[in-house]
Design an enzyme around this catalytic site. Structure first.
Site, PDB file in Angstrom:
ATOM      1  N   CYS A 159       0.844  -1.208   0.000  1.00 53.99           N
ATOM      2  CA  CYS A 159       0.000   0.000   0.000  1.00 53.99           C
ATOM      3  C   CYS A 159       0.873   1.250   0.000  1.00 53.99           C
ATOM      4  O   CYS A 159       1.751   1.410   0.855  1.00 53.99           O
ATOM      5  CB  CYS A 159      -0.909  -0.034   1.227  1.00 53.99           C
ATOM      6  SG  CYS A 159      -1.747   1.524   1.548  1.00 53.99           S
TER       7      CYS A 159
ATOM      8  N   CYS B  29       0.641   3.271   3.238  1.00 50.95           N
ATOM      9  CA  CYS B  29       1.385   2.617   4.321  1.00 50.95           C
ATOM     10  C   CYS B  29       2.883   2.873   4.156  1.00 50.95           C
ATOM     11  O   CYS B  29       3.597   3.075   5.152  1.00 50.95           O
ATOM     12  CB  CYS B  29       1.104   1.116   4.342  1.00 50.95           C
ATOM     13  SG  CYS B  29      -0.464   0.663   5.105  1.00 50.95           S
TER      14      CYS B  29
ATOM     15  N   ASP C 251      -1.207  16.500  -1.157  1.00 49.04           N
ATOM     16  CA  ASP C 251      -1.490  15.629  -2.297  1.00 49.04           C
ATOM     17  C   ASP C 251      -0.490  15.935  -3.410  1.00 49.04           C
ATOM     18  O   ASP C 251      -0.190  17.088  -3.702  1.00 49.04           O
ATOM     19  CB  ASP C 251      -2.927  15.859  -2.794  1.00 49.04           C
ATOM     20  CG  ASP C 251      -3.406  14.747  -3.708  1.00 49.04           C
ATOM     21  OD1 ASP C 251      -4.315  14.001  -3.310  1.00 49.04           O
ATOM     22  OD2 ASP C 251      -2.851  14.618  -4.834  1.00 49.04           O
TER      23      ASP C 251
ATOM     24  N   HIS D 110      -3.525   0.690   8.576  1.00 52.23           N
ATOM     25  CA  HIS D 110      -4.135   0.451   7.267  1.00 52.23           C
ATOM     26  C   HIS D 110      -5.610   0.110   7.416  1.00 52.23           C
ATOM     27  O   HIS D 110      -5.968  -0.956   7.909  1.00 52.23           O
ATOM     28  CB  HIS D 110      -3.421  -0.687   6.529  1.00 52.23           C
ATOM     29  CG  HIS D 110      -4.010  -0.913   5.156  1.00 52.23           C
ATOM     30  ND1 HIS D 110      -3.633  -0.186   4.051  1.00 52.23           N
ATOM     31  CD2 HIS D 110      -4.996  -1.745   4.741  1.00 52.23           C
ATOM     32  CE1 HIS D 110      -4.341  -0.577   3.008  1.00 52.23           C
ATOM     33  NE2 HIS D 110      -5.175  -1.522   3.391  1.00 52.23           N
TER      34      HIS D 110
ATOM     35  N   HIS E  73      -8.504   7.764   3.219  1.00 58.62           N
ATOM     36  CA  HIS E  73      -7.933   9.113   3.310  1.00 58.62           C
ATOM     37  C   HIS E  73      -9.025  10.152   3.143  1.00 58.62           C
ATOM     38  O   HIS E  73      -9.962   9.974   2.385  1.00 58.62           O
ATOM     39  CB  HIS E  73      -6.820   9.328   2.273  1.00 58.62           C
ATOM     40  CG  HIS E  73      -7.199   8.961   0.871  1.00 58.62           C
ATOM     41  ND1 HIS E  73      -7.218   7.663   0.424  1.00 58.62           N
ATOM     42  CD2 HIS E  73      -7.602   9.720  -0.177  1.00 58.62           C
ATOM     43  CE1 HIS E  73      -7.597   7.637  -0.840  1.00 58.62           C
ATOM     44  NE2 HIS E  73      -7.851   8.872  -1.229  1.00 58.62           N
TER      45      HIS E  73
ATOM     46  N   HIS F  97      -9.612  13.850   1.869  1.00 57.88           N
ATOM     47  CA  HIS F  97      -9.087  14.990   1.111  1.00 57.88           C
ATOM     48  C   HIS F  97      -9.619  16.272   1.751  1.00 57.88           C
ATOM     49  O   HIS F  97     -10.811  16.360   2.058  1.00 57.88           O
ATOM     50  CB  HIS F  97      -9.626  15.002  -0.324  1.00 57.88           C
ATOM     51  CG  HIS F  97      -9.238  13.864  -1.198  1.00 57.88           C
ATOM     52  ND1 HIS F  97      -8.254  13.965  -2.150  1.00 57.88           N
ATOM     53  CD2 HIS F  97      -9.733  12.606  -1.303  1.00 57.88           C
ATOM     54  CE1 HIS F  97      -8.157  12.806  -2.807  1.00 57.88           C
ATOM     55  NE2 HIS F  97      -9.046  11.973  -2.319  1.00 57.88           N
TER      56      HIS F  97
HETATM   57  P1  AMP Z   1      -8.520   8.878  -4.278  1.00 53.30           P
HETATM   58  O1  AMP Z   1      -8.932   8.954  -5.709  1.00 53.30           O
HETATM   59  O2  AMP Z   1      -9.531   9.440  -3.333  1.00 53.30           O
HETATM   60  O3  AMP Z   1      -8.069   7.487  -3.909  1.00 53.30           O
HETATM   61  O4  AMP Z   1      -7.283   9.855  -4.143  1.00 53.30           O
HETATM   62  C1  AMP Z   1      -5.954   9.434  -4.089  1.00 53.30           C
HETATM   63  C2  AMP Z   1      -5.120  10.691  -4.024  1.00 53.30           C
HETATM   64  O5  AMP Z   1      -3.817  10.324  -3.632  1.00 53.30           O
HETATM   65  C3  AMP Z   1      -4.999  11.423  -5.365  1.00 53.30           C
HETATM   66  O6  AMP Z   1      -5.483  12.760  -5.196  1.00 53.30           O
HETATM   67  C4  AMP Z   1      -3.491  11.381  -5.654  1.00 53.30           C
HETATM   68  O7  AMP Z   1      -3.017  12.557  -6.254  1.00 53.30           O
HETATM   69  C5  AMP Z   1      -2.901  11.179  -4.278  1.00 53.30           C
HETATM   70  N1  AMP Z   1      -1.603  10.519  -4.253  1.00 53.30           N
HETATM   71  C6  AMP Z   1      -1.251   9.360  -4.862  1.00 53.30           C
HETATM   72  N2  AMP Z   1       0.024   9.054  -4.603  1.00 53.30           N
HETATM   73  C7  AMP Z   1       0.492  10.029  -3.782  1.00 53.30           C
HETATM   74  C8  AMP Z   1       1.746  10.279  -3.150  1.00 53.30           C
HETATM   75  N3  AMP Z   1       2.801   9.462  -3.315  1.00 53.30           N
HETATM   76  N4  AMP Z   1       1.883  11.381  -2.385  1.00 53.30           N
HETATM   77  C9  AMP Z   1       0.837  12.216  -2.221  1.00 53.30           C
HETATM   78  N5  AMP Z   1      -0.380  12.032  -2.770  1.00 53.30           N
HETATM   79  C10 AMP Z   1      -0.546  10.964  -3.554  1.00 53.30           C
HETATM   80 ZN    ZN Z   2      -2.230   1.259   3.750  1.00 55.24          ZN
END
Ligand code: AMP
Ligand code: ZN
Length: 115
Positions: free
Chosen positions: A7, A10, A33, A49, A102, A104
């Site tokens: 993950c 994680c 993000d 997790h 998560h 946002h």
């Molecule tokens: P979701 O579509 O709600 O699962 O959103 C996942 C979010 O995680 C997206 O807005 C991505 O831009 C963000 N994301 C993915 N990988 C990373 C990372 N390594 N660091 C920061 N944000 C990330």
């Molecule tokens: Zn996780």
């Protein structure tokens, strides 16, 4: 499961992948993000997790409450003073891409990329 080695969030929690951290305590991590939808876009994640909201139980209520209750303070500290939006995507039809729960929170002057 506490830590899922496959993950990405994680791995961020464990420090195996870098992140731009905003806040950290024993249970929660907040970071920017990587692909922001708005001038300020942070993600708040439980360190443990939890795959998605669909996996939450009543035992998680304090943790979820803390994620929400902490967010205004973080946005204030990041200089967002004219409103912001909370989003939680759950599962495929909910648009969830990273399968680690998560929250946002995004804001700052419009226009925003999404929303
Ligand atoms: P979701 O579509 O709600 O699962 O959103 C996942 C979010 O995680 C997206 O807005 C991505 O831009 C963000 N994301 C993915 N990988 C990373 C990372 N390594 N660091 C920061 N944000 C990330
Ligand atoms: Zn996780």
């Amino acid at each position: 499961m506490n830590h899922d080695p496959n993950c990405i969030f994680c791995k961020i929690v464990a420090g195996q992948i870098p992140s731009n951290k905003v806040y950290e305590d024993d249970d929660l991590l907040a970071f920017h993000d990587i692909n922001p939808w708005a001038p300020v876009h942070i993600l708040l994640v439980p360190k443990r997790h939890i795959t998605s909201m669909a996996d939450v139980t009543m035992e998680d209520q304090a943790l979820l409450g803390r994620m929400l209750a902490l967010s205004p303070r973080l946005m204030r500290e990041l200089g967002v003073d004219n409103g912001y939006r909370h989003v939680i995507n759950t599962g495929a039809d909910g648009g969830q891409e990273v399968m680690h729960l998560h929250l946002h929170v995004f804001g700052g002057p419009r226009p925003w990329k999404k929303g």
